[in-house]
Design a protein around this motif. Structure first.
Motif, short mmCIF file in Angstrom:
data_model
loop_
_atom_site.label_atom_id
_atom_site.label_comp_id
_atom_site.label_asym_id
_atom_site.label_seq_id
_atom_site.Cartn_x
_atom_site.Cartn_y
_atom_site.Cartn_z
N GLU A 321 0.83 -1.20 0.00
CA GLU A 321 0.00 0.00 0.00
C GLU A 321 0.87 1.26 0.00
OE1 GLU A 321 -2.92 0.13 3.05
OE2 GLU A 321 -3.84 -1.80 2.51
N GLU A 322 1.96 1.22 0.77
CA GLU A 322 2.85 2.37 0.84
C GLU A 322 3.46 2.70 -0.52
OE1 GLU A 322 2.89 -0.17 2.91
OE2 GLU A 322 2.25 0.75 4.79
N VAL A 325 0.69 4.45 -2.67
CA VAL A 325 0.43 5.83 -2.24
C VAL A 325 1.62 6.73 -2.58
CG1 VAL A 325 0.05 7.30 -0.22
CG2 VAL A 325 -1.15 5.12 -0.41
N ARG A 326 2.82 6.20 -2.44
CA ARG A 326 4.02 6.98 -2.72
C ARG A 326 4.08 7.39 -4.20
NH1 ARG A 326 7.54 3.44 -1.44
NH2 ARG A 326 7.38 3.86 0.79
N VAL A 328 1.57 7.73 -6.31
CA VAL A 328 0.52 8.71 -6.59
C VAL A 328 0.94 10.09 -6.06
CG1 VAL A 328 -1.89 9.36 -6.24
CG2 VAL A 328 -1.28 6.95 -6.55
N GLU A 329 1.56 10.11 -4.89
CA GLU A 329 2.03 11.37 -4.32
C GLU A 329 3.10 12.00 -5.20
OE1 GLU A 329 3.65 13.12 -0.03
OE2 GLU A 329 3.84 10.98 -0.48
N LEU A 349 -6.42 8.84 -4.98
CA LEU A 349 -6.12 8.69 -3.55
C LEU A 349 -7.40 8.52 -2.74
CD1 LEU A 349 -3.25 11.26 -2.90
CD2 LEU A 349 -3.11 8.77 -2.71
N LEU A 352 -8.72 5.08 -3.12
CA LEU A 352 -7.89 4.11 -2.41
C LEU A 352 -8.14 4.16 -0.90
CD1 LEU A 352 -4.50 4.50 -4.32
CD2 LEU A 352 -6.10 2.60 -4.47
N SER A 353 -8.58 5.31 -0.41
CA SER A 353 -8.81 5.43 1.04
C SER A 353 -9.91 4.49 1.53
CB SER A 353 -9.16 6.88 1.39
OG SER A 353 -10.49 7.19 0.99
N THR A 359 -2.79 2.74 5.20
CA THR A 359 -2.27 4.03 4.70
C THR A 359 -3.33 5.14 4.69
OG1 THR A 359 -2.75 3.26 2.44
CG2 THR A 359 -0.49 2.99 3.25
N ARG A 362 -2.20 8.57 6.01
CA ARG A 362 -1.26 9.20 5.08
C ARG A 362 -2.01 9.78 3.87
NH1 ARG A 362 2.49 12.44 4.04
NH2 ARG A 362 3.78 11.99 2.22
N ILE A 363 -2.98 9.06 3.38
CA ILE A 363 -3.78 9.54 2.24
C ILE A 363 -4.51 10.82 2.61
CG2 ILE A 363 -5.83 9.03 0.83
CD1 ILE A 363 -4.93 6.08 0.80
#
Length: 396
Positions: A321-322, A325-326, A328-329, A349, A352-353, A359, A362-363
């Motif tokens: 998951e990290e 998300v990374r 996409v960020e 994002l 995905l939440s 995560t 973080r999202i």
């Protein structure tokens, strides 16, 4: 009256009749009775012995031959009887004309146009296409261009005959002349069918990767349309369009992005595979905006499927998951990302939440940052999504 004067008068008469036939349908119908005489004159020209007054590079009066051929084309265009009368002489001129000089090429070019312009026999049409095929092998780039241009005009009239010269046409994609490459590209797309789609697409993808920038957008769109029409299976179709995204980069048009998203949404059995492939493509390069937009949509819709999906014939890849998300960020923070791409990313994002577990904080943190964005659309989405976290978490 000398022979020279006779041919001069004949040349003038043929030009006058041609002009009259172009202006008046009644005149055209009237002069169709002259076809046997024109055939006889043309036969005498190619069978006559050497005449120094009218010989051009070994061809007897090529200017008169060309004018007669143009008139025959006009007279036989919609008339079967007239066309049948001239079939034999056209074949005779085509086989007896010297092709070692440009003057011979000029006559053969008119022969091809005449054959394809009248109600000619199938065998004669094949002969005409074969003449153009020989033109493609000529060292003169002007002759090659004329051949490609003419084949493009006649491909629908005799598709199978043109198909036999496919290899030579594809070779023209590597020609140093930009005009020849352009015509070869257009003709190659016209020749694609269900039987040759794999081979042709391999050549055209190679062409897309190395072609001039002004060709990339058209080539990309045509590859996508051809793949949609003739693809042997969904997996091949998806892989081909993904290659187009990677190779064409920012030259991919907006309609291709929409078409690919629709295609992916309809291919349920490959959702995990596609999301994983897009993730890998983004890891290599996330500066290409059309690819980034499709990738953001895929990851937002099917990101959770990547964790259990493996790609056949490739090494297994572990994604967390990290990691998702990374990436996409990184797309959101990239200065080269367009506003549209960032809107795709922030929406991904949010999707995905509701699918990720570890995560989510973080999202939420990433989304909140864009609540003060100078882009109104991005700011609005950030504020609305943040409210979903705080006030309507049970609905999120």
């Amino acid at each position: 009256m000398t022979n020279c004067c006779i041919l001069g008068v004949l040349f003038t008469a043929v030009c006058l009749i041609t002009e009259m036939c172009e202006k008046s349908p009644d005149t055209l119908h009237h002069f169709r009775k002259l076809v046997p005489q024109l055939v006889r004159i043309l036969k005498n020209l190619i069978m006559a012995g050497y005449s120094p007054e009218h010989d051009v590079s070994g061809v007897s009066d090529p200017f008169l031959q060309v004018k007669i051929l143009r008139l025959l084309r006009r007279l036989g265009k919609t008339d079967l009887e007239a066309s049948e009368t001239m079939n034999d002489i056209l074949a005779q001129v085509a086989t007896n004309t010297d092709t070692s000089k440009n003057v011979g090429h000029a006559i053969l070019y008119e022969i091809v146009l005449t054959i394809m312009g009248i109600q000619s026999e199938a065998g004669l049409r094949v002969l005409a296409v074969n003449i153009l095929g020989r033109f493609l092998l000529n060292n003169d780039k002007n002759i090659r261009y004329i051949a490609l241009n003419t084949l493009l005009r006649v491909v629908q009239a005799d598709y199978n005959a043109v198909q036999r010269h496919r290899t030579t046409i594809v070779d023209c994609l590597k020609d140093p002349d930009i005009s020849i490459r352009k015509r070869a590209m257009e003709l190659s797309f016209a020749l694609i069918n269900a039987n040759n789609i794999r081979g042709m697409m391999k050549e055209l993808l190679h062409f897309l990767e190395n072609c001039d920038q002004e060709f990339k957008a058209d080539c990309c769109s045509n590859i996508v349309l051809s793949a949609a029409k003739y693809s042997p299976n969904k997996r091949w179709h998806i892989d081909t369009v993904l290659k187009v995204l990677v190779m064409a980069g920012n030259f991919v048009r907006g309609d291709v992005v929409s078409l690919l998203i629709q295609l992916i949404s309809e291919t349920k059995q490959l959702h995990g595979y596609i999301a994983l492939q897009m993730f890998k493509a983004l890891n290599d390069d996330f500066s290409q905006q059309p690819m980034a937009q499709v990738a953001m949509w895929c990851i937002g819709e099917y990101g959770e499927h990547m964790f259990s999906n493996t790609v056949e014939d490739e090494e297994p890849i572990t994604v967390s998951e990290e990691d998702v998300v990374r990436i996409v960020e990184r797309v959101l923070q990239n200065n080269n990302s367009t506003e549209i791409t960032k809107e795709y990313a922030i929406t991904a994002l949010m999707k995905l939440s509701s699918r990720f577990t570890s995560t989510v904080p973080r999202i939420r943190q990433i989304i909140e940052v864009y609540g003060s964005s100078t882009n109104v659309e991005l700011q609005q989405r950030s504020v609305e999504y943040t409210n979903l976290f705080s006030k309507f978490d049970h609905l999120r």
